[in-house]
Design a protein around this motif. Structure first.
Motif, short mmCIF file in Angstrom:
data_model
loop_
_atom_site.label_atom_id
_atom_site.label_comp_id
_atom_site.label_asym_id
_atom_site.label_seq_id
_atom_site.Cartn_x
_atom_site.Cartn_y
_atom_site.Cartn_z
N SER A 26 27.97 46.50 35.53
CA SER A 26 28.22 45.06 35.39
C SER A 26 28.89 44.76 34.06
O SER A 26 29.80 43.92 33.98
CB SER A 26 26.90 44.29 35.50
N ALA A 27 28.46 45.44 32.99
CA ALA A 27 29.07 45.24 31.68
C ALA A 27 30.53 45.68 31.69
O ALA A 27 31.40 45.01 31.11
CB ALA A 27 28.29 46.02 30.62
N CYS A 28 30.83 46.80 32.36
CA CYS A 28 32.22 47.26 32.47
C CYS A 28 33.08 46.25 33.23
O CYS A 28 34.19 45.91 32.79
CB CYS A 28 32.27 48.62 33.17
N LEU A 29 32.57 45.77 34.36
CA LEU A 29 33.32 44.78 35.14
C LEU A 29 33.60 43.53 34.32
O LEU A 29 34.73 43.02 34.29
CB LEU A 29 32.52 44.40 36.39
N GLY A 30 32.57 43.04 33.63
CA GLY A 30 32.73 41.82 32.84
C GLY A 30 33.67 42.00 31.68
O GLY A 30 34.48 41.12 31.37
N VAL A 65 35.14 48.58 40.89
CA VAL A 65 36.28 48.26 40.03
C VAL A 65 37.55 48.13 40.86
O VAL A 65 38.37 47.25 40.64
CB VAL A 65 36.45 49.34 38.94
N SER A 66 37.68 49.01 41.85
CA SER A 66 38.86 48.97 42.71
C SER A 66 38.89 47.69 43.54
O SER A 66 39.91 47.00 43.60
CB SER A 66 38.87 50.20 43.62
N SER A 67 37.77 47.34 44.19
CA SER A 67 37.76 46.18 45.08
C SER A 67 37.76 44.87 44.32
O SER A 67 38.33 43.88 44.78
CB SER A 67 36.53 46.24 46.00
N ARG A 372 31.18 37.66 41.12
CA ARG A 372 30.35 36.70 40.39
C ARG A 372 29.76 37.34 39.14
O ARG A 372 29.70 36.71 38.07
CB ARG A 372 29.24 36.19 41.31
N VAL A 373 29.34 38.58 39.24
CA VAL A 373 28.79 39.28 38.08
C VAL A 373 29.86 39.46 37.01
O VAL A 373 29.62 39.21 35.82
CB VAL A 373 28.21 40.65 38.50
#
Length: 724
Positions: A26-30, A65-67, A372-373
């Motif tokens: 989640s931290a990476c995505l954000g 990450v891809s989607s 959302r995350v």
């Protein structure tokens, strides 16, 4: 050698979790999402897979990450492969594979090279006891800056501060230049938690909780320094951890009785052990009602609540009991509204326990939750601070793993023919076989075939197809006349024929006539035996009046260049200036940003004497001849290499504390220093690589290992390609 442009790699941000459940993905995505909102393009890399956290199938982080972000990172190295290399004490090979993955991640990142690469580190688990060690090596291999990812309860600031302190030690501590800061995830008791509505990437960053920061700093003063920043404080939002009914069914292996709307979110779970009339409070939006399958009153109450407009998440029936057909028909209108109903064989108590053990990981097909995350985390990150501080006070370094990977890649691309005059020497035979198999060079062994094949048999070496073996007795005669012509007035046919019985001379003539592209020798010959024929037959390149040498020293965290440690015993100021420029250009050609330190026993104006004055004059001459290079001296070794010493002894120097090229005042100093560092610190040294010749000839130490010879052959092939 023609310098190539330094390779401007994107800055790598390695996110290191302090434990399981920290919210790493989640931290990476954000972080990637937030960087994008301020105009910084970021790629993603998860280098190493952890099966115990991911489970079977594709890697969850890469899929999300891809989607979610449209990036397409390469698949991570399998856990079995990682652990095999760790058991075999081949961590260096593992890091070279990681560097290769980094290249692939950058090549698949879309249009243009990303400015940043966000990398997910290993999660320390009971099984992965090696996580901290491997994360530290990842940081070294990719020259990464560290962002710790932690979580906890703000009611316990001491525990949170100690957690950060402990995990930062593997990277030099919280105050080190490498450790950039932390993102605190899923913080309980932080204002702003509980609701993610309206928060999206680009939303103004909420004010960090100053009382909390003050408390954290009280327990860890390093948290208050400019070197370490609380980059983000992300409150716990239950809605973002809410699984779908679909996820619950998968986790419990449930049978789907009515699919309805399986994407409904489970905001709460309510075990109904009382009669429905005494448990009306559980029938609320987002509630998953859990009851035994023979509890018709609960089933009816769930149906009534649904028909009254209460959007339950679903109904979970236990004990393997199923409602009768009449009951199903009575509930049919509620089922048609999309109410999911699932069933399990376990009893209600066991089912409740199983529900409590479900993880918070985002399923790879839950795109809505992932988005959302990402937006919620991005909205709680201090992006402006991050943008302002990504490069401040941090020196880019080429790591040993990146250097070795680069050597292999460039040598394979070069595809050059390299002559090895010591053809029957056992280490040379093995190195040639390795280079041929890996495509590092087309090797040519000078020697008798039967002798070379016997060496191979004794050492268990399989000679690959395509490895050339040339018998010197069969070709020597045709090089006599060209050698006489090349050395007119110095040799005749008789002396030329006699000298050509030395395979090094013969190989050098083959190189001079462009029949091969480079030469490597020295496993059994002295440096003079290797270099003298090159001086006589190859001669110096235009613009240079001498030949010098460098070693690539593979220090634990970076590769630096030492020169001259093998050729010139006592160069004067003019020669020393030329060595500095040659060494800087060679470093640049191999991807090392040259910052040249002219080494002496004193720094700046602190010393005097002929030796110091020579270095001072050489520094002035080198600056005049190459004003584009960063060159400073005289500098003591510690002032050149250690940042804190450099700031103290030469505060205004652009090189002190950051040097990548060390030029020694004489051969005595250079050779002694390189051997002391190599042997005492167990540092791999690649070289010596000769510079200033018209064509590449490289010398080996007589104590060279097989790997040393392999890398020297690769260096020679690259030199040949760059010369062309």
């Amino acid at each position: 050698m023609t310098p190539r442009e330094p390779r401007h790699e994107p800055q790598v941000l390695l996110l290191v979790p302090t434990g399981e459940g920290a919210g790493l993905t989640s931290a990476c995505l954000g972080l990637i999402q937030a960087l994008d909102t301020i105009g910084l393009k970021a790629g993603f890399l998860k280098p190493l897979r952890q099966d115990e956290l991911n489970g079977p199938g594709p890697d969850r982080s890469c899929a999300l990450v891809s989607s979610t972000l449209g990036l397409h990172p390469p698949a991570p190295i399998p856990q079995a492969e990682m652990e095999r290399l760790l058991r075999e004490d081949r961590l260096d090979v593992l890091m070279e594979q990681v560097v290769e993955l980094q290249d692939r991640a950058l090549s698949t990142a879309g249009d243009g090279t990303p400015e940043l690469l966000v990398m997910e580190g290993l999660v320390p688990t009971r099984h992965a006891s090696y996580a901290t060690q491997v994360n530290a090596q990842l940081a070294h291999a990719l020259n990464a800056r560290i962002i710790l990812v932690g979580s906890g309860d703000l009611a316990e600031p001491r525990a949170l501060a100690e957690q950060l302190d402990m995990h930062a030690r593997a990277f030099g501590g919280i105050g080190s230049a490498r450790t950039l800061g932390c993102i605190l995830m899923r913080l309980h008791n932080l204002p702003g938690g509980g609701d993610d509505s309206g928060l999206a990437a680009g939303t103004a960053v909420p004010t960090l909780d100053e009382p909390l920061l003050a408390e954290l700093r009280r327990h860890s003063p390093a948290l208050a320094t400019d070197r370490f920043h609380v980059i983000g404080m992300v409150p716990y939002a239950p809605a973002l951890s809410a699984p779908r009914v679909l996820d619950v069914a998968r986790a419990l292996g449930a049978t789907v009785l009515n699919e309805g709307e399986p994407e409904r979110r489970v905001l709460s779970t309510s075990l109904c052990a009382r009669s429905a009339s005494n448990a009306l409070h559980i029938f609320k939006p987002g509630s998953l009602v859990v009851a035994s399958g023979d509890r018709d009153d609960v089933v009816l109450a769930s149906a009534l609540a649904t028909m009254n407009g209460v959007p339950l998440a679903g109904v979970l029936l236990t004990n393997g009991f199923l409602p009768g057909e009449n009951m199903i028909e009575m509930c049919r209108p509620a089922l048609k509204t999309g109410l999911p109903v699932i069933s399990v064989e376990t009893d209600s108590f066991t089912t409740a326990q199983n529900l409590g053990q479900m993880g918070n990981d985002i399923p790879m097909d839950d795109l809505e939750r992932a988005e959302r995350v990402a937006n919620f985390v991005a909205a709680h990150i201090d992006l402006q601070w991050l943008k302002d501080h990504l490069s401040r006070g941090y020196t880019r370094r080429l790591s040993p793993s990146a250097f070795r990977h680069q050597l292999v890649k460039l040598a394979q691309q070069a595809d050059r023919r390299i002559i090895l005059p010591e053809g029957a020497e056992p280490r040379t035979v093995e190195a040639a076989a390795i280079c041929q198999r890996r495509g590092l060079a087309r090797c040519v062994l000078l020697g008798k075939r039967e002798e070379i094949e016997e060496v191979a048999r004794q050492r268990g070496i399989a000679l690959p197809e395509g490895l050339e073996i040339i018998d010197p007795d069969r070709i020597r005669e045709r090089y006599v006349a060209p050698m006489v012509e090349r050395r007119t007035g110095k040799v005749n046919a008789l002396t030329a024929e006699a000298q050509l019985h030395d395979n090094v001379v013969l190989g050098t003539m083959m190189l001079q006539l462009d029949e091969v592209d480079g030469l490597v020798s020295g496993a059994v010959h002295t440096t003079a035996n290797t270099v003298r024929p090159a001086f006589q037959l190859i001669k110096t390149a235009p613009g240079y009046r001498q030949v010098s040498s460098i070693f690539f020293m593979l220090l634990p965290e970076q590769v630096v260049v030492y020169g001259d440690c093998a050729v010139n015993p006592d160069p004067d100021a003019e020669a020393l200036a030329e060595i500095a420029i040659q060494s800087a250009r060679s470093a640049q050609a191999f991807g090392i940003e040259p910052r040249v330190a002219m080494i002496s026993y004193s720094t700046g104006e602190s010393g005097s004497g002929a030796d110091v004055e020579k270095v001072r004059q050489a520094t002035r001459l080198a600056r005049e001849q190459a004003p584009d290079l960063l060159i400073d001296g005289p500098l003591q070794y510690d002032a050149a290499a250690i940042e804190s010493v450099g700031r103290q002894k030469a505060p205004d120097s652009p090189v002190a504390g950051r040097a990548t090229v060390f030029v020694f005042p004489d051969l005595n100093t250079g050779n002694t220093t390189y051997k002391a560092v190599q042997r005492s610190a167990r540092v791999v040294s690649v070289g010596p690589m000769l510079q200033g010749l018209n064509k590449p000839v490289n010398d080996l130490s007589r104590g060279a290992l097989v790997d040393d010879i392999v890398y020297t052959i690769a260096l020679t092939a690259i030199q040949a390609a760059q010369r062309d």
